[in-house]
Design a protein around this motif. Structure first.
Motif, PDB file in Angstrom:
ATOM      1  N   PHE A   1      53.613   0.281  24.778  1.00  9.41           N
ATOM      2  CA  PHE A   1      53.708   1.271  25.953  1.00  9.41           C
ATOM      3  C   PHE A   1      55.126   2.172  25.794  1.00  9.41           C
ATOM      4  CE2 PHE A   1      50.168   0.132  29.397  1.00  9.41           C
ATOM      5  CZ  PHE A   1      49.330  -0.239  28.295  1.00  9.41           C
ATOM      6  N   ALA A   2      55.261   3.157  26.427  1.00  9.34           N
ATOM      7  CA  ALA A   2      56.393   3.914  26.618  1.00  9.34           C
ATOM      8  C   ALA A   2      56.171   4.677  27.873  1.00  9.34           C
ATOM      9  CB  ALA A   2      56.775   4.889  25.408  1.00  9.34           C
ATOM     10  N   PRO A   3      57.244   4.512  28.761  1.00 13.17           N
ATOM     11  CA  PRO A   3      57.052   5.366  30.056  1.00 13.17           C
ATOM     12  C   PRO A   3      57.514   6.850  29.826  1.00 13.17           C
ATOM     13  CG  PRO A   3      59.261   4.000  29.999  1.00 13.17           C
ATOM     14  CD  PRO A   3      58.317   3.541  28.527  1.00 13.17           C
ATOM     15  N   ILE A   4      56.748   7.537  30.267  1.00 13.85           N
ATOM     16  CA  ILE A   4      56.858   8.931  30.252  1.00 13.85           C
ATOM     17  C   ILE A   4      56.786   9.868  31.402  1.00 13.85           C
ATOM     18  CG2 ILE A   4      56.045   9.195  27.827  1.00 13.85           C
ATOM     19  CD1 ILE A   4      53.228  10.285  28.802  1.00 13.85           C
ATOM     20  N   VAL A   5      57.822  10.880  31.331  1.00 13.45           N
ATOM     21  CA  VAL A   5      57.511  11.926  32.635  1.00 13.45           C
ATOM     22  C   VAL A   5      56.447  12.405  32.715  1.00 13.45           C
ATOM     23  CG1 VAL A   5      58.356  13.842  33.579  1.00 13.45           C
ATOM     24  CG2 VAL A   5      59.860  12.401  32.723  1.00 13.45           C
ATOM     25  N   ALA A   6      55.614  12.489  33.973  1.00 15.16           N
ATOM     26  CA  ALA A   6      54.531  12.657  34.022  1.00 15.16           C
ATOM     27  C   ALA A   6      54.100  14.140  34.253  1.00 15.16           C
ATOM     28  CB  ALA A   6      53.623  12.075  35.378  1.00 15.16           C
ATOM     29  N   GLN A   7      54.166  14.795  32.984  1.00 15.00           N
ATOM     30  CA  GLN A   7      54.165  16.422  33.003  1.00 15.00           C
ATOM     31  C   GLN A   7      53.069  16.968  32.082  1.00 15.00           C
ATOM     32  OE1 GLN A   7      58.287  17.509  32.309  1.00 15.00           O
ATOM     33  NE2 GLN A   7      57.906  16.949  30.196  1.00 15.00           N
ATOM     34  N   HIS A   8      52.465  16.118  31.158  1.00 16.03           N
ATOM     35  CA  HIS A   8      51.555  16.628  30.448  1.00 16.03           C
ATOM     36  C   HIS A   8      50.287  16.046  30.612  1.00 16.03           C
ATOM     37  CE1 HIS A   8      54.528  18.298  27.554  1.00 16.03           C
ATOM     38  NE2 HIS A   8      55.214  17.457  27.981  1.00 16.03           N
ATOM     39  N   GLU A   9      49.106  16.703  30.132  1.00 16.85           N
ATOM     40  CA  GLU A   9      47.876  16.407  30.645  1.00 16.85           C
ATOM     41  C   GLU A   9      47.174  15.439  29.430  1.00 16.85           C
ATOM     42  OE1 GLU A   9      43.478  16.694  30.852  1.00 16.85           O
ATOM     43  OE2 GLU A   9      44.561  16.987  29.168  1.00 16.85           O
ATOM     44  N   PHE A  10      46.298  14.907  29.509  1.00 21.42           N
ATOM     45  CA  PHE A  10      45.861  13.616  28.440  1.00 21.42           C
ATOM     46  C   PHE A  10      45.638  14.104  27.116  1.00 21.42           C
ATOM     47  CE2 PHE A  10      44.619  11.506  32.460  1.00 21.42           C
ATOM     48  CZ  PHE A  10      44.412  10.204  31.951  1.00 21.42           C
ATOM     49  N   LEU A  11      45.476  15.576  26.965  1.00 19.31           N
ATOM     50  CA  LEU A  11      45.046  15.903  25.714  1.00 19.31           C
ATOM     51  C   LEU A  11      46.378  16.317  24.919  1.00 19.31           C
ATOM     52  CD1 LEU A  11      43.033  16.981  23.296  1.00 19.31           C
ATOM     53  CD2 LEU A  11      43.370  19.344  24.324  1.00 19.31           C
ATOM     54  N   GLU A  12      47.505  16.496  25.367  1.00 17.41           N
ATOM     55  CA  GLU A  12      48.807  16.824  25.015  1.00 17.41           C
ATOM     56  C   GLU A  12      49.391  15.299  24.689  1.00 17.41           C
ATOM     57  OE1 GLU A  12      51.066  20.512  26.557  1.00 17.41           O
ATOM     58  OE2 GLU A  12      50.219  19.117  28.338  1.00 17.41           O
ATOM     59  N   VAL A  13      49.104  14.162  25.553  1.00 21.49           N
ATOM     60  CA  VAL A  13      49.541  12.932  25.185  1.00 21.49           C
ATOM     61  C   VAL A  13      48.897  12.398  24.191  1.00 21.49           C
ATOM     62  CG1 VAL A  13      49.989  10.626  26.282  1.00 21.49           C
ATOM     63  CG2 VAL A  13      50.477  12.709  27.700  1.00 21.49           C
ATOM     64  N   ARG A  14      47.739  12.625  23.982  1.00 19.11           N
ATOM     65  CA  ARG A  14      46.630  12.008  22.590  1.00 19.11           C
ATOM     66  C   ARG A  14      47.529  12.772  21.632  1.00 19.11           C
ATOM     67  NH1 ARG A  14      41.267  11.695  20.475  1.00 19.11           N
ATOM     68  NH2 ARG A  14      41.272  13.113  18.604  1.00 19.11           N
ATOM     69  N   HIS A  15      47.807  13.858  21.358  1.00 19.69           N
ATOM     70  CA  HIS A  15      48.646  14.548  20.193  1.00 19.69           C
ATOM     71  C   HIS A  15      49.945  13.880  20.117  1.00 19.69           C
ATOM     72  CE1 HIS A  15      45.938  18.487  20.922  1.00 19.69           C
ATOM     73  NE2 HIS A  15      45.408  17.657  20.376  1.00 19.69           N
ATOM     74  N   ALA A  16      50.521  13.567  21.116  1.00 16.26           N
ATOM     75  CA  ALA A  16      51.740  12.878  21.016  1.00 16.26           C
ATOM     76  C   ALA A  16      51.421  11.454  20.266  1.00 16.26           C
ATOM     77  CB  ALA A  16      52.607  12.632  22.477  1.00 16.26           C
ATOM     78  N   VAL A  17      50.289  10.921  20.657  1.00 20.81           N
ATOM     79  CA  VAL A  17      50.232   9.339  20.130  1.00 20.81           C
ATOM     80  C   VAL A  17      49.854   9.718  18.487  1.00 20.81           C
ATOM     81  CG1 VAL A  17      48.314   7.789  20.053  1.00 20.81           C
ATOM     82  CG2 VAL A  17      49.394   8.339  22.193  1.00 20.81           C
ATOM     83  N   ILE A  18      49.057  10.862  18.414  1.00 26.25           N
ATOM     84  CA  ILE A  18      48.530  10.877  16.783  1.00 26.25           C
ATOM     85  C   ILE A  18      49.799  11.106  16.098  1.00 26.25           C
ATOM     86  CG2 ILE A  18      47.294  12.441  15.453  1.00 26.25           C
ATOM     87  CD1 ILE A  18      45.452  12.817  17.542  1.00 26.25           C
ATOM     88  N   ALA A  19      50.773  11.871  16.598  1.00 26.02           N
ATOM     89  CA  ALA A  19      51.856  12.231  15.882  1.00 26.02           C
ATOM     90  C   ALA A  19      52.840  11.078  15.618  1.00 26.02           C
ATOM     91  CB  ALA A  19      52.694  13.336  16.646  1.00 26.02           C
TER      92      ALA A  19
END
Length: 339
Positions: free
Chosen positions: A183-201
């Motif tokens: 897990f990594a804590p992130i600022v809550a400013q992106h929707e799930f799809l963008e966070v998914r893209h971050a995980v894929i990256a």
């Protein structure tokens, strides 16, 4: 087995709550003889750390009315008779449907869930006050056949370095089975799809560095003997067992937070309902400061854009999701027509 109910005392913000527990001697873990009352006592023992990790989030309850060897089902919506100290929040599912989902704010809420035959707790990656905006980037490292927990350890250590390069601080826990959750804590400013893209990256970067150890292949027949980075766990309404949640295996394991220093020699079978309370009293909670310094996913999203420009597009979504923009065909490779 008696069906007599007992009242269990649970520490609460305003003192103590008495929670009714029916069929306290019902055996949930036959191999160890652990009962419903034993599980409730475990939740009380780890209550503060459990709520810190899983509270204030929509949560799905994995319920086992006859113990781990019987039938099971997931419960998301508030059932009848929810006590006043357990609330609900409206969430939006991938289909666009909206519905209330349970939220646990104090240990008594989790003990009540045990009364409802819950064994596994699956919290969302977002808070109840902003359910569309995850505040945790979660990565599931799933050992495939031919690999083991030690392989996941090696991958997790490199993943920590990848996330650090992206400006994120990583925390690790056992899955309660053979894998690891990072897990990594992130600022809550992106929707799930963008966070998914971050995980894929992050997953693709990890795969580039460890091509013989790591895979992002969604289809099992393409994964080989590697650790699968399950990017689809980052989707809306996709959850993994929460920190300190029990798991439905014979030795009563727990999804247990670890320090990075102890990971290399960790044995996931050692973290159980019977051992974790004393571990917590002795060592404290390795995840107590998880949200002290959240980062952003800006760098990971820049990596995602870079990969898009290089021809690496979207990856498949789970079959129960609506067709998503840019998603490749969902036909399994062995069934796809040759090009």
């Amino acid at each position: 087995m008696t069906s007599d109910a007992v009242m269990v005392s649970v520490p609460a913000p305003s003192g103590v709550r008495e929670v009714r527990l029916s069929s306290p001697e019902r055996v949930l873990y036959p191999d160890l003889g652990l009962t419903k009352l034993d599980l409730a006592r475990y939740i009380i023992d780890v209550g503060d750390a459990f709520v810190t990790a899983n509270g204030d989030r929509p949560v799905s309850l994995q319920r086992f009315p006859a113990g781990i060897e019987g039938e099971q089902y997931f419960s998301k919506n508030p059932p009848k008779g929810v006590p006043e100290f357990v609330r609900a929040v409206t969430v939006v599912y991938p289909s666009g449907r909206q519905h209330p989902q349970l939220v646990i704010d104090e240990p008594a809420g989790a003990v009540w869930a045990v009364q409802m035959n819950t064994i596994v707790f699956h919290p969302w990656a977002s808070r109840a006050g902003a359910t569309d905006l995850p505040d945790e980037l979660r990565i599931d490292l799933d050992p495939q056949p031919g690999t083991a927990f030690d392989d996941a350890i090696t991958v997790a250590i490199e993943l920590r370095a990848v996330l650090a390069e992206a400006g994120l601080t990583a925390f690790v826990k056992t899955s309660g089975n053979r894998g690891l959750h990072v897990f990594a804590p992130i600022v809550a400013q992106h929707e799930f799809l963008e966070v998914r893209h971050a995980v894929i990256a992050a997953a693709r970067e990890l795969e580039r560095r460890m091509p013989h150890r790591v895979t992002t292949a969604w289809w099992k027949e393409l994964r080989g003997e590697r650790i699968f980075v399950d990017f689809n766990q980052a989707n809306r309404d996709r959850t993994m067992a929460g920190a300190y949640s029990p798991r439905p295996l014979g030795h009563a394991p727990v999804s247990c937070p670890l320090t990075w220093d102890e990971l290399e020699h960790a044995d996931p079978a050692a973290f159980t309902i019977l051992t974790v309370p004393e571990r917590l009293r002795r060592l404290g909670d390795p995840w107590s400061g998880l949200h002290d310094a959240p980062g952003t996913i800006d760098t990971l999203l820049a990596w995602w854009s870079r990969d898009l420009a290089a021809g690496l597009g979207e990856l498949p979504f789970p079959p129960d999701f609506p067709k998503m923009p840019g998603e490749p065909p969902r036909v399994q490779p062995s069934r796809a027509r040759p090009t």
